[in-house]
Scaffold this active site. Structure first.
Site, PDB file in Angstrom:
ATOM      1  N   ALA A 254       0.839  -1.199   0.000  1.00 54.79           N
ATOM      2  CA  ALA A 254       0.000   0.000   0.000  1.00 54.79           C
ATOM      3  C   ALA A 254       0.871   1.245   0.000  1.00 54.79           C
ATOM      4  O   ALA A 254       1.969   1.248   0.557  1.00 54.79           O
ATOM      5  CB  ALA A 254      -0.922   0.017   1.213  1.00 54.79           C
ATOM      6  N   ASP A 255       0.362   2.285  -0.629  1.00 53.51           N
ATOM      7  CA  ASP A 255       1.007   3.592  -0.568  1.00 53.51           C
ATOM      8  C   ASP A 255       0.282   4.520   0.400  1.00 53.51           C
ATOM      9  O   ASP A 255       0.860   5.484   0.875  1.00 53.51           O
ATOM     10  CB  ASP A 255       1.048   4.220  -1.958  1.00 53.51           C
ATOM     11  CG  ASP A 255       2.090   3.553  -2.831  1.00 53.51           C
ATOM     12  OD1 ASP A 255       3.201   4.091  -2.940  1.00 53.51           O
ATOM     13  OD2 ASP A 255       1.806   2.480  -3.390  1.00 53.51           O
ATOM     14  N   ARG A 256      -0.979   4.222   0.684  1.00 52.82           N
ATOM     15  CA  ARG A 256      -1.743   4.983   1.674  1.00 52.82           C
ATOM     16  C   ARG A 256      -2.974   4.168   2.060  1.00 52.82           C
ATOM     17  O   ARG A 256      -3.680   3.664   1.189  1.00 52.82           O
ATOM     18  CB  ARG A 256      -2.172   6.338   1.104  1.00 52.82           C
ATOM     19  CG  ARG A 256      -2.879   7.243   2.110  1.00 52.82           C
ATOM     20  CD  ARG A 256      -3.383   8.512   1.435  1.00 52.82           C
ATOM     21  NE  ARG A 256      -2.304   9.328   0.901  1.00 52.82           N
ATOM     22  CZ  ARG A 256      -1.924  10.496   1.423  1.00 52.82           C
ATOM     23  NH1 ARG A 256      -2.516  10.967   2.508  1.00 52.82           N
ATOM     24  NH2 ARG A 256      -0.951  11.189   0.853  1.00 52.82           N
ATOM     25  N   ALA A 264      -4.883   3.018  -1.249  1.00 55.57           N
ATOM     26  CA  ALA A 264      -4.252   3.425  -2.505  1.00 55.57           C
ATOM     27  C   ALA A 264      -3.026   2.555  -2.726  1.00 55.57           C
ATOM     28  O   ALA A 264      -2.159   2.457  -1.859  1.00 55.57           O
ATOM     29  CB  ALA A 264      -3.848   4.898  -2.445  1.00 55.57           C
TER      30      ALA A 264
END
EC number: 5.3.1.23
Length: 386
Positions: A254-256, A264
């Site tokens: 995950a990036d966020r 995200a």
């Protein structure tokens, strides 16, 4: 973690020196870039020489420490900085500059905001003392990410084995979430590593991950280096592989991760989650707590980075299927898509996977958090160490 397991180093650091593995060149070349200025690290992040949300954040923190040391020597010689506050101002401005390099990955902004806060509140009254504070903070962030990796690996591997109720499991993943995306072992790919080390991995299926091919170029590269059994598949084959290959779990990075669990991650993750839900394959997100964003209520509030059309319309003429943007002139580019006045290209780097599709749970260094059976599926603000 046993020292017998050697992993790739995307970040090489010793005090005063930072080198980043240029991941655009892999797997054909292994080249490290020297980071000697704030412009260097911003360029490395924007051009995806370094990528992966944890690795970006750690690299930025270490770059600040390395550049601060170099700048202190130069500014003292030129008598430009005269007080500790002069140096603090440089560090704060550098943090602001790095923060804009990539907007979607929350790790970068969280780390830099914390660095700014610590630098601003530090009581050091000499430039040397400010430097020591900066170095200590950066090295602490680096060490913490390694520790997070190790704990995510153990928690995730144990949970997947228990869930599958079998001795060896098949895992499907996307993008690259291994040693090349973090400080050491990885998140989702770190869990795969742990299963492999323990003799519990049957097979890994890796999506190629267009258009930068992080799965094909980087995840497969890591697996080959350690002899991890792996099959590369086209992104469009995910439904077929779930139907025919007994996939026990999908595990992604995950990036966020928003407060409600919306996530995200690399473009194509949403497709993967939809297919997993249809085929009743548990879908997990693995990420350190630095990726959790309790201040963003849901995925609607996430800024999705878009990149150049040439990443889709061109390939690198140097071979190997490497994708490159206009700044990557080392390889050259060749257009492989017809051009015309009415042709448009949409190239989002990330998509949002709704929390409702994260059917297995979220794996952090604090443990595995399955979706709730009542009320909100996830409340990221309440994911704390037991």
């Amino acid at each position: 973690m046993s020292s017998a397991h050697n992993t790739l180093e995307s970040i090489k650091y010793r005090r005063g020196v930072l080198q980043l593995l240029d991941q655009r060149r892999l797997p054909l070349e292994t080249v490290y870039c020297d980071i000697t200025s704030i412009d260097d690290i911003c360029c490395a992040i924007k051009e995806m020489r370094v990528r992966g949300a944890p690795a970006i954040a750690v690299s930025a923190a270490l770059a600040l420490a390395v550049v601060a040391e170099r700048e202190l020597k130069e500014q003292r010689q030129n008598s430009v900085w005269k007080t500790a506050d002069d140096m603090r101002q440089f560090l704060l401005m550098s943090c602001d500059k790095m923060m804009s390099a990539r907007p979607t990955a929350v790790n970068l902004s969280k780390v830099l905001i914390q660095l700014k806060k610590d630098i601003e509140t530090d009581k050091a009254n000499t430039m040397e003392a400010v430097l020591e504070t900066c170095v200590q903070l950066a090295e602490k962030i680096y060490a913490a990410d390694v520790s997070f990796n190790e704990r995510i690996m153990r928690h995730g591997a144990a949970h997947l084995l228990k869930l599958a109720s079998k001795e060896r499991v098949n895992i499907l993943t996307i993008c690259n979430t291994g040693a090349l995306a973090t400080s050491r072992y990885g998140t989702a790919l770190g869990i795969v590593r742990q299963l492999f080390y323990e003799g519990h991995l049957q097979h890994l299926y890796a999506c190629e991950t267009r258009p930068w091919n992080q799965g094909a170029r980087l995840t497969v590269y890591e697996c080959v280096q350690e002899n991890i059994p792996c099959t590369l598949i086209c992104d469009s084959a995910v439904s077929a592989v779930m139907k025919t290959h007994d996939i026990d779990a999908v595990v992604v990075g995950a990036d966020r991760i928003c407060k409600n669990g919306d996530t995200a991650n690399k473009i194509g993750t949403y497709n993967l989650a939809v297919a997993a839900a249809y085929h009743k394959v548990p879908f997990f997100v693995a990420a350190p707590s630095t990726t959790l964003d309790p201040l963003t209520p849901d995925g609607e509030g996430v800024v999705i980075e878009e990149r150049e059309a040439t990443e889709i319309t061109h390939i690198a003429s140097g071979g190997g299927g490497l994708q490159s943007d206009k700044s990557n002139s080392d390889y050259g580019r060749k257009r492989v898509v017809a051009d015309g006045p009415h042709l448009k290209v949409w190239n989002p780097v990330f998509d949002i996977t709704p929390a409702s599709l994260i059917t297995g749970g979220i794996i952090t260094e604090h443990g595995v958090f399955p979706p709730a059976t009542a009320g909100p599926l996830f409340d990221i603000s309440r994911i704390v160490e037991p």
